[in-house]
Motif scaffolding. Sequence first.
Motif, mmCIF file in Angstrom:
data_model
loop_
_atom_site.group_PDB
_atom_site.id
_atom_site.type_symbol
_atom_site.label_atom_id
_atom_site.label_comp_id
_atom_site.label_asym_id
_atom_site.label_seq_id
_atom_site.Cartn_x
_atom_site.Cartn_y
_atom_site.Cartn_z
ATOM 1 N N GLY A 43 -9.779 6.308 8.604
ATOM 2 C CA GLY A 43 -8.454 5.803 8.300
ATOM 3 C C GLY A 43 -7.516 6.926 7.877
ATOM 4 O O GLY A 43 -7.920 8.063 7.638
ATOM 5 N N GLY A 44 -6.232 6.609 7.703
ATOM 6 C CA GLY A 44 -5.227 7.610 7.313
ATOM 7 C C GLY A 44 -5.485 8.159 5.926
ATOM 8 O O GLY A 44 -5.290 9.360 5.669
ATOM 9 N N SER A 45 -5.905 7.308 5.005
ATOM 10 C CA SER A 45 -6.139 7.781 3.633
ATOM 11 C C SER A 45 -7.313 8.747 3.583
ATOM 12 O O SER A 45 -7.308 9.704 2.792
ATOM 13 C CB SER A 45 -6.372 6.593 2.695
ATOM 14 O OG SER A 45 -7.514 5.869 3.114
ATOM 15 N N GLU A 46 -8.310 8.556 4.413
ATOM 16 C CA GLU A 46 -9.460 9.464 4.435
ATOM 17 C C GLU A 46 -9.056 10.832 4.969
ATOM 18 O O GLU A 46 -9.500 11.875 4.469
ATOM 19 C CB GLU A 46 -10.586 8.880 5.289
ATOM 20 C CG GLU A 46 -11.203 7.631 4.668
ATOM 21 C CD GLU A 46 -12.140 6.900 5.622
ATOM 22 O OE1 GLU A 46 -12.064 7.140 6.847
ATOM 23 O OE2 GLU A 46 -12.947 6.094 5.141
ATOM 24 N N ILE A 47 -8.220 10.857 5.994
ATOM 25 C CA ILE A 47 -7.742 12.126 6.555
ATOM 26 C C ILE A 47 -6.920 12.885 5.513
ATOM 27 O O ILE A 47 -7.076 14.101 5.338
ATOM 28 C CB ILE A 47 -6.936 11.887 7.853
ATOM 29 C CG1 ILE A 47 -7.857 11.361 8.947
ATOM 30 C CG2 ILE A 47 -6.234 13.167 8.308
ATOM 31 C CD1 ILE A 47 -7.145 10.957 10.221
ATOM 32 N N VAL A 48 -6.055 12.185 4.807
ATOM 33 C CA VAL A 48 -5.234 12.807 3.763
ATOM 34 C C VAL A 48 -6.138 13.400 2.689
ATOM 35 O O VAL A 48 -5.923 14.525 2.217
ATOM 36 C CB VAL A 48 -4.236 11.794 3.157
ATOM 37 C CG1 VAL A 48 -3.558 12.359 1.910
ATOM 38 C CG2 VAL A 48 -3.196 11.402 4.186
ATOM 39 N N LEU A 49 -7.193 12.686 2.320
ATOM 40 C CA LEU A 49 -8.130 13.162 1.306
ATOM 41 C C LEU A 49 -8.840 14.429 1.787
ATOM 42 O O LEU A 49 -8.978 15.399 1.028
ATOM 43 C CB LEU A 49 -9.150 12.070 0.968
ATOM 44 C CG LEU A 49 -10.194 12.451 -0.085
ATOM 45 C CD1 LEU A 49 -9.532 12.735 -1.423
ATOM 46 C CD2 LEU A 49 -11.223 11.350 -0.221
#
Length: 125
Positions: free
Chosen positions: A2-8
């Motif tokens: 997901g997008g939040s995982e990539i940002v992390l």
Amino acid sequence: MGGSEIVLIIFVALLFFGSKAIPDIAKTLGKAMREFQKATNEIKREINDAGGGIGDDIRDIKSTIQGARTDIEDGIKKHTSEIKSDIQEIKADVQKSTDTITTEVKNETDNITNVINDEVKTVND
């Protein structure tokens, strides 16, 4: 992902490597991915090439087996026909012999009957 995982992941990478190293890491990862893709494509091509050869071999073997099967069937048909012909000849010979024997027995029986009739006439006269 997901997008939040990539940002992390980007945030953690910035912490460990700093902002100056990220472009070099991305560049190295890009090269590694291209090399991996090239190797994967090469392996696929080799498998396809080898698989095509196997298919040809299988077709050749199948054709050889079919030819042998046809030869065997033709041989069996030929020998069966020859055996049937031989049986018909034997049957005809047996029938001819039977007819000859029957004729000879009938002739002999007629001769004996005639002789007996002649003897009976002689005795009665």
